[in-house]
Design a protein around this motif. Structure first.
Motif, PDB file in Angstrom:
ATOM      1  N   ARG A  76       0.848  -1.200   0.000  1.00 40.18           N
ATOM      2  CA  ARG A  76       0.000   0.000   0.000  1.00 40.18           C
ATOM      3  C   ARG A  76       0.878   1.243   0.000  1.00 40.18           C
ATOM      4  N   ASP A  77       0.426   2.283  -0.690  1.00 42.97           N
ATOM      5  CA  ASP A  77       1.182   3.532  -0.826  1.00 42.97           C
ATOM      6  C   ASP A  77       1.046   4.368   0.453  1.00 42.97           C
ATOM      7  N   PRO A  78       2.131   4.544   1.211  1.00 43.78           N
ATOM      8  CA  PRO A  78       2.051   5.303   2.460  1.00 43.78           C
ATOM      9  C   PRO A  78       1.997   6.815   2.258  1.00 43.78           C
ATOM     10  N   THR A  79       2.113   7.286   1.014  1.00 42.08           N
ATOM     11  CA  THR A  79       2.101   8.734   0.772  1.00 42.08           C
ATOM     12  C   THR A  79       0.683   9.286   0.645  1.00 42.08           C
ATOM     13  N   GLU A  80      -0.309   8.412   0.498  1.00 45.34           N
ATOM     14  CA  GLU A  80      -1.698   8.845   0.353  1.00 45.34           C
ATOM     15  C   GLU A  80      -2.554   8.277   1.484  1.00 45.34           C
ATOM     16  N   ILE A  81      -3.322   9.146   2.121  1.00 47.26           N
ATOM     17  CA  ILE A  81      -4.264   8.714   3.150  1.00 47.26           C
ATOM     18  C   ILE A  81      -5.652   9.199   2.749  1.00 47.26           C
ATOM     19  N   CYS A  82      -6.576   8.267   2.675  1.00 49.02           N
ATOM     20  CA  CYS A  82      -7.964   8.583   2.360  1.00 49.02           C
ATOM     21  C   CYS A  82      -8.744   8.643   3.673  1.00 49.02           C
ATOM     22  N   VAL A  83      -9.307   9.805   3.976  1.00 50.76           N
ATOM     23  CA  VAL A  83     -10.049  10.016   5.226  1.00 50.76           C
ATOM     24  C   VAL A  83     -11.519   9.715   4.979  1.00 50.76           C
ATOM     25  N   VAL A  84     -12.051   8.746   5.738  1.00 49.11           N
ATOM     26  CA  VAL A  84     -13.451   8.344   5.604  1.00 49.11           C
ATOM     27  C   VAL A  84     -14.150   8.450   6.957  1.00 49.11           C
ATOM     28  N   GLU A  85     -15.477   8.395   6.929  1.00 46.82           N
ATOM     29  CA  GLU A  85     -16.248   8.485   8.167  1.00 46.82           C
ATOM     30  C   GLU A  85     -16.266   7.161   8.927  1.00 46.82           C
ATOM     31  N   GLU A  86     -16.568   6.071   8.229  1.00 46.70           N
ATOM     32  CA  GLU A  86     -16.784   4.773   8.880  1.00 46.70           C
ATOM     33  C   GLU A  86     -16.028   3.671   8.149  1.00 46.70           C
ATOM     34  N   SER A  87     -15.874   2.531   8.829  1.00 46.47           N
ATOM     35  CA  SER A  87     -15.201   1.371   8.229  1.00 46.47           C
ATOM     36  C   SER A  87     -15.914   0.883   6.980  1.00 46.47           C
ATOM     37  N   LYS A  88     -17.231   1.001   6.955  1.00 47.77           N
ATOM     38  CA  LYS A  88     -17.976   0.550   5.764  1.00 47.77           C
ATOM     39  C   LYS A  88     -17.583   1.366   4.536  1.00 47.77           C
ATOM     40  N   GLN A 120     -14.919  14.288  19.322  1.00 48.41           N
ATOM     41  CA  GLN A 120     -15.434  12.921  19.413  1.00 48.41           C
ATOM     42  C   GLN A 120     -14.950  12.058  18.249  1.00 48.41           C
ATOM     43  N   LEU A 121     -14.284  12.679  17.298  1.00 47.82           N
ATOM     44  CA  LEU A 121     -13.781  11.949  16.131  1.00 47.82           C
ATOM     45  C   LEU A 121     -12.272  11.763  16.247  1.00 47.82           C
ATOM     46  N   ARG A 122     -11.696  10.956  15.385  1.00 46.26           N
ATOM     47  CA  ARG A 122     -10.268  10.626  15.443  1.00 46.26           C
ATOM     48  C   ARG A 122      -9.426  11.663  14.674  1.00 46.26           C
ATOM     49  N   MET A 123      -9.602  12.932  15.048  1.00 42.10           N
ATOM     50  CA  MET A 123      -8.850  14.025  14.406  1.00 42.10           C
ATOM     51  C   MET A 123      -7.405  14.076  14.923  1.00 42.10           C
ATOM     52  N   ARG A 124      -7.240  13.941  16.232  1.00 46.21           N
ATOM     53  CA  ARG A 124      -5.885  13.989  16.811  1.00 46.21           C
ATOM     54  C   ARG A 124      -5.018  12.870  16.242  1.00 46.21           C
ATOM     55  N   GLU A 125      -5.620  11.691  16.077  1.00 39.82           N
ATOM     56  CA  GLU A 125      -4.875  10.556  15.526  1.00 39.82           C
ATOM     57  C   GLU A 125      -4.445  10.836  14.085  1.00 39.82           C
ATOM     58  N   LEU A 126      -5.294  11.548  13.330  1.00 38.14           N
ATOM     59  CA  LEU A 126      -4.925  11.919  11.958  1.00 38.14           C
ATOM     60  C   LEU A 126      -3.718  12.847  11.967  1.00 38.14           C
ATOM     61  N   LEU A 127      -3.740  13.848  12.839  1.00 38.31           N
ATOM     62  CA  LEU A 127      -2.596  14.769  12.935  1.00 38.31           C
ATOM     63  C   LEU A 127      -1.326  14.050  13.336  1.00 38.31           C
ATOM     64  N   THR A 128      -1.453  13.080  14.233  1.00 37.26           N
ATOM     65  CA  THR A 128      -0.293  12.296  14.665  1.00 37.26           C
ATOM     66  C   THR A 128       0.319  11.552  13.486  1.00 37.26           C
ATOM     67  N   ARG A 129      -0.523  11.033  12.619  1.00 41.47           N
ATOM     68  CA  ARG A 129      -0.025  10.300  11.449  1.00 41.47           C
ATOM     69  C   ARG A 129       0.718  11.213  10.481  1.00 41.47           C
ATOM     70  N   LEU A 130       0.426  12.506  10.513  1.00 39.76           N
ATOM     71  CA  LEU A 130       1.050  13.432   9.575  1.00 39.76           C
ATOM     72  C   LEU A 130       2.445  13.855  10.007  1.00 39.76           C
ATOM     73  N   THR A 131       2.856  13.493  11.216  1.00 34.94           N
ATOM     74  CA  THR A 131       4.221  13.802  11.644  1.00 34.94           C
ATOM     75  C   THR A 131       5.227  12.979  10.850  1.00 34.94           C
ATOM     76  N   ASP A 132       4.743  11.886  10.251  1.00 34.61           N
ATOM     77  CA  ASP A 132       5.571  11.079   9.362  1.00 34.61           C
ATOM     78  C   ASP A 132       5.665  11.832   8.033  1.00 34.61           C
ATOM     79  N   SER A 133       6.843  12.157   7.612  1.00 40.80           N
ATOM     80  CA  SER A 133       7.022  12.987   6.417  1.00 40.80           C
ATOM     81  C   SER A 133       6.681  12.256   5.122  1.00 40.80           C
ATOM     82  N   GLN A 134       6.300  10.987   5.201  1.00 40.74           N
ATOM     83  CA  GLN A 134       5.948  10.241   3.989  1.00 40.74           C
ATOM     84  C   GLN A 134       4.646  10.734   3.362  1.00 40.74           C
ATOM     85  N   VAL A 135       3.703  11.183   4.176  1.00 39.36           N
ATOM     86  CA  VAL A 135       2.376  11.539   3.674  1.00 39.36           C
ATOM     87  C   VAL A 135       2.458  12.791   2.802  1.00 39.36           C
ATOM     88  N   GLN A 136       1.961  12.653   1.552  1.00 42.27           N
ATOM     89  CA  GLN A 136       1.987  13.760   0.601  1.00 42.27           C
ATOM     90  C   GLN A 136       0.593  14.242   0.231  1.00 42.27           C
TER      91      GLN A 136
END
Length: 198
Positions: A76-88, A120-136
Protein backbone atom coordinates in the motif's frame (compact mmCIF):
# COMPACT_ATOMS: atom_id res chain seq x y z
CA UNK A 1 -48.08 -5.20 21.22
CA UNK A 2 -46.93 -8.68 22.11
CA UNK A 3 -46.18 -9.90 25.55
CA UNK A 4 -42.90 -10.56 27.31
CA UNK A 5 -39.91 -11.86 25.42
CA UNK A 6 -41.38 -11.40 21.95
CA UNK A 7 -42.01 -7.68 22.49
CA UNK A 8 -38.57 -7.27 24.09
CA UNK A 9 -36.97 -8.83 21.01
CA UNK A 10 -38.99 -6.60 18.65
CA UNK A 11 -38.02 -3.53 20.68
CA UNK A 12 -34.32 -4.45 20.65
CA UNK A 13 -34.32 -5.21 16.92
CA UNK A 14 -36.11 -1.90 16.29
CA UNK A 15 -33.19 -0.05 17.90
CA UNK A 16 -30.86 -1.26 15.12
CA UNK A 17 -30.17 1.26 12.32
CA UNK A 18 -32.36 0.81 9.26
CA UNK A 19 -34.83 -1.50 11.02
CA UNK A 20 -38.29 -0.05 11.46
CA UNK A 21 -41.12 -1.50 13.56
CA UNK A 22 -42.46 -3.78 10.79
CA UNK A 23 -39.02 -5.11 9.89
CA UNK A 24 -38.27 -5.70 13.57
CA UNK A 25 -41.49 -7.67 13.90
CA UNK A 26 -40.74 -9.76 10.76
CA UNK A 27 -37.22 -10.54 11.98
CA UNK A 28 -38.49 -11.45 15.47
CA UNK A 29 -40.99 -13.92 14.05
CA UNK A 30 -38.36 -15.32 11.70
CA UNK A 31 -36.18 -15.95 14.75
CA UNK A 32 -39.08 -17.64 16.54
CA UNK A 33 -39.76 -19.95 13.59
CA UNK A 34 -36.12 -20.66 12.66
CA UNK A 35 -34.17 -23.77 13.53
CA UNK A 36 -32.60 -23.38 17.01
CA UNK A 37 -29.18 -24.43 15.66
CA UNK A 38 -29.26 -21.60 13.10
CA UNK A 39 -30.16 -19.08 15.78
CA UNK A 40 -27.36 -20.39 17.99
CA UNK A 41 -24.95 -19.69 15.12
CA UNK A 42 -26.33 -16.14 14.92
CA UNK A 43 -25.87 -15.66 18.66
CA UNK A 44 -22.31 -17.02 18.40
CA UNK A 45 -21.48 -14.73 15.46
CA UNK A 46 -22.69 -11.68 17.42
CA UNK A 47 -20.72 -12.80 20.49
CA UNK A 48 -17.58 -13.38 18.41
CA UNK A 49 -17.71 -9.98 16.75
CA UNK A 50 -18.10 -8.23 20.11
CA UNK A 51 -15.25 -10.22 21.69
CA UNK A 52 -12.72 -10.37 18.86
CA UNK A 53 -13.12 -7.28 16.70
CA UNK A 54 -11.43 -4.04 17.68
CA UNK A 55 -10.25 -0.94 15.88
CA UNK A 56 -6.88 -0.70 14.14
CA UNK A 57 -4.41 1.25 16.27
CA UNK A 58 -3.18 3.13 13.18
CA UNK A 59 -6.18 3.92 10.99
CA UNK A 60 -9.24 3.07 13.09
CA UNK A 61 -10.61 0.44 10.70
CA UNK A 62 -12.13 -2.74 12.14
CA UNK A 63 -9.66 -5.55 12.70
CA UNK A 64 -9.20 -8.70 14.72
CA UNK A 65 -5.53 -7.80 15.23
CA UNK A 66 -3.77 -4.72 16.59
CA UNK A 67 -3.46 -3.34 13.06
CA UNK A 68 -5.73 -4.02 10.08
CA UNK A 69 -4.68 -5.89 6.95
CA UNK A 70 -4.47 -2.64 4.92
CA UNK A 71 -2.05 -0.99 7.38
CA UNK A 72 0.03 -4.21 7.49
CA UNK A 73 0.23 -4.48 3.68
CA UNK A 74 3.67 -3.22 2.52
CA UNK A 75 2.34 -2.84 -1.04
CA UNK A 76 0.00 0.00 0.00
CA UNK A 77 1.18 3.53 -0.83
CA UNK A 78 2.05 5.30 2.46
CA UNK A 79 2.10 8.73 0.77
CA UNK A 80 -1.70 8.85 0.35
CA UNK A 81 -4.26 8.71 3.15
CA UNK A 82 -7.96 8.58 2.36
CA UNK A 83 -10.05 10.02 5.23
CA UNK A 84 -13.45 8.34 5.60
CA UNK A 85 -16.25 8.48 8.17
CA UNK A 86 -16.78 4.77 8.88
CA UNK A 87 -15.20 1.37 8.23
CA UNK A 88 -17.98 0.55 5.76
CA UNK A 89 -16.65 3.42 3.61
CA UNK A 90 -13.27 1.65 3.42
CA UNK A 91 -15.03 -1.44 2.05
CA UNK A 92 -16.89 0.66 -0.55
CA UNK A 93 -13.66 2.29 -1.77
CA UNK A 94 -11.76 -1.00 -1.76
CA UNK A 95 -14.42 -2.54 -4.02
CA UNK A 96 -13.50 0.01 -6.71
CA UNK A 97 -9.88 -1.22 -6.78
CA UNK A 98 -8.93 2.38 -7.68
CA UNK A 99 -7.11 3.38 -4.49
CA UNK A 100 -3.86 1.76 -3.31
CA UNK A 101 -3.03 4.09 -0.43
CA UNK A 102 -3.92 3.90 3.26
CA UNK A 103 -6.99 5.01 5.18
CA UNK A 104 -7.98 6.99 8.23
CA UNK A 105 -11.40 6.23 9.73
CA UNK A 106 -12.78 9.18 11.71
CA UNK A 107 -15.51 7.19 13.44
CA UNK A 108 -18.35 9.43 12.27
CA UNK A 109 -18.97 12.96 11.04
CA UNK A 110 -19.36 16.32 12.72
CA UNK A 111 -23.00 16.64 13.75
CA UNK A 112 -23.66 19.38 16.35
CA UNK A 113 -27.35 18.44 16.62
CA UNK A 114 -26.37 14.84 17.37
CA UNK A 115 -23.74 16.00 19.86
CA UNK A 116 -20.77 14.96 17.73
CA UNK A 117 -17.98 17.49 17.48
CA UNK A 118 -14.39 17.20 16.23
CA UNK A 119 -13.23 16.03 19.67
CA UNK A 120 -15.43 12.92 19.41
CA UNK A 121 -13.78 11.95 16.13
CA UNK A 122 -10.27 10.63 15.44
CA UNK A 123 -8.85 14.02 14.41
CA UNK A 124 -5.88 13.99 16.81
CA UNK A 125 -4.87 10.56 15.53
CA UNK A 126 -4.93 11.92 11.96
CA UNK A 127 -2.60 14.77 12.93
CA UNK A 128 -0.29 12.30 14.67
CA UNK A 129 -0.02 10.30 11.45
CA UNK A 130 1.05 13.43 9.58
CA UNK A 131 4.22 13.80 11.64
CA UNK A 132 5.57 11.08 9.36
CA UNK A 133 7.02 12.99 6.42
CA UNK A 134 5.95 10.24 3.99
CA UNK A 135 2.38 11.54 3.67
CA UNK A 136 1.99 13.76 0.60
CA UNK A 137 -1.77 13.75 0.00
CA UNK A 138 -4.91 13.57 2.12
CA UNK A 139 -8.01 12.56 0.17
CA UNK A 140 -11.20 13.53 2.00
CA UNK A 141 -13.94 11.00 1.23
CA UNK A 142 -16.70 11.95 3.64
CA UNK A 143 -20.36 11.62 2.65
CA UNK A 144 -21.76 14.35 0.38
CA UNK A 145 -24.33 15.49 2.97
CA UNK A 146 -24.43 18.33 5.48
CA UNK A 147 -22.44 16.45 8.15
CA UNK A 148 -19.91 15.10 5.64
CA UNK A 149 -19.37 18.55 4.14
CA UNK A 150 -18.87 20.08 7.60
CA UNK A 151 -16.37 17.35 8.42
CA UNK A 152 -14.52 17.81 5.12
CA UNK A 153 -14.30 21.57 5.67
CA UNK A 154 -13.01 21.05 9.22
CA UNK A 155 -10.35 18.54 8.11
CA UNK A 156 -9.23 20.84 5.27
CA UNK A 157 -8.86 23.77 7.68
CA UNK A 158 -7.06 21.56 10.18
CA UNK A 159 -4.50 20.59 7.54
CA UNK A 160 -3.96 24.00 5.91
CA UNK A 161 -0.67 24.62 7.73
CA UNK A 162 0.80 21.28 6.66
CA UNK A 163 2.78 20.99 3.44
CA UNK A 164 0.38 18.32 2.19
CA UNK A 165 -1.95 18.24 -0.80
CA UNK A 166 -5.58 18.04 0.41
CA UNK A 167 -8.18 16.84 -2.08
CA UNK A 168 -11.87 15.93 -1.93
CA UNK A 169 -13.57 13.16 -3.85
CA UNK A 170 -15.49 14.48 -6.83
CA UNK A 171 -19.25 14.27 -6.66
CA UNK A 172 -21.91 14.73 -9.25
CA UNK A 173 -24.29 12.77 -11.41
CA UNK A 174 -24.55 8.99 -10.99
CA UNK A 175 -24.02 6.80 -14.05
CA UNK A 176 -27.42 5.90 -15.45
CA UNK A 177 -29.10 8.89 -13.81
CA UNK A 178 -31.26 11.51 -15.49
CA UNK A 179 -30.48 15.23 -15.31
CA UNK A 180 -34.10 16.10 -14.60
CA UNK A 181 -34.04 14.10 -11.34
CA UNK A 182 -30.76 15.52 -10.02
CA UNK A 183 -30.99 18.00 -7.16
CA UNK A 184 -29.39 21.44 -7.46
CA UNK A 185 -26.40 20.63 -5.25
CA UNK A 186 -25.55 17.45 -7.16
CA UNK A 187 -25.93 19.18 -10.51
CA UNK A 188 -23.82 22.12 -9.30
CA UNK A 189 -21.06 19.75 -8.17
CA UNK A 190 -21.18 17.98 -11.51
CA UNK A 191 -20.51 21.32 -13.24
CA UNK A 192 -17.67 22.17 -10.83
CA UNK A 193 -16.05 18.77 -11.30
CA UNK A 194 -16.38 18.58 -15.08
CA UNK A 195 -13.35 17.39 -17.03
CA UNK A 196 -12.10 17.91 -20.56
CA UNK A 197 -12.85 15.14 -23.07
CA UNK A 198 -10.75 16.38 -25.98
Amino acid sequence: MYEGAVQELIDELGRLPGIGPKSAQRIAFHILEADPADMQQLVQAITNVKERVKFCSICGNVSEEETCNICRDPRRDPTEICVVEESKDVVAIERTRSFRGRYHVLGGAINPIGGVGPNQLRMRELLTRLTDSQVQEIIIATDPNLEGEATATYVARLLKDFDIKVTRLASGLPVGGDLEYADEVTLGRAFEGRRQLS
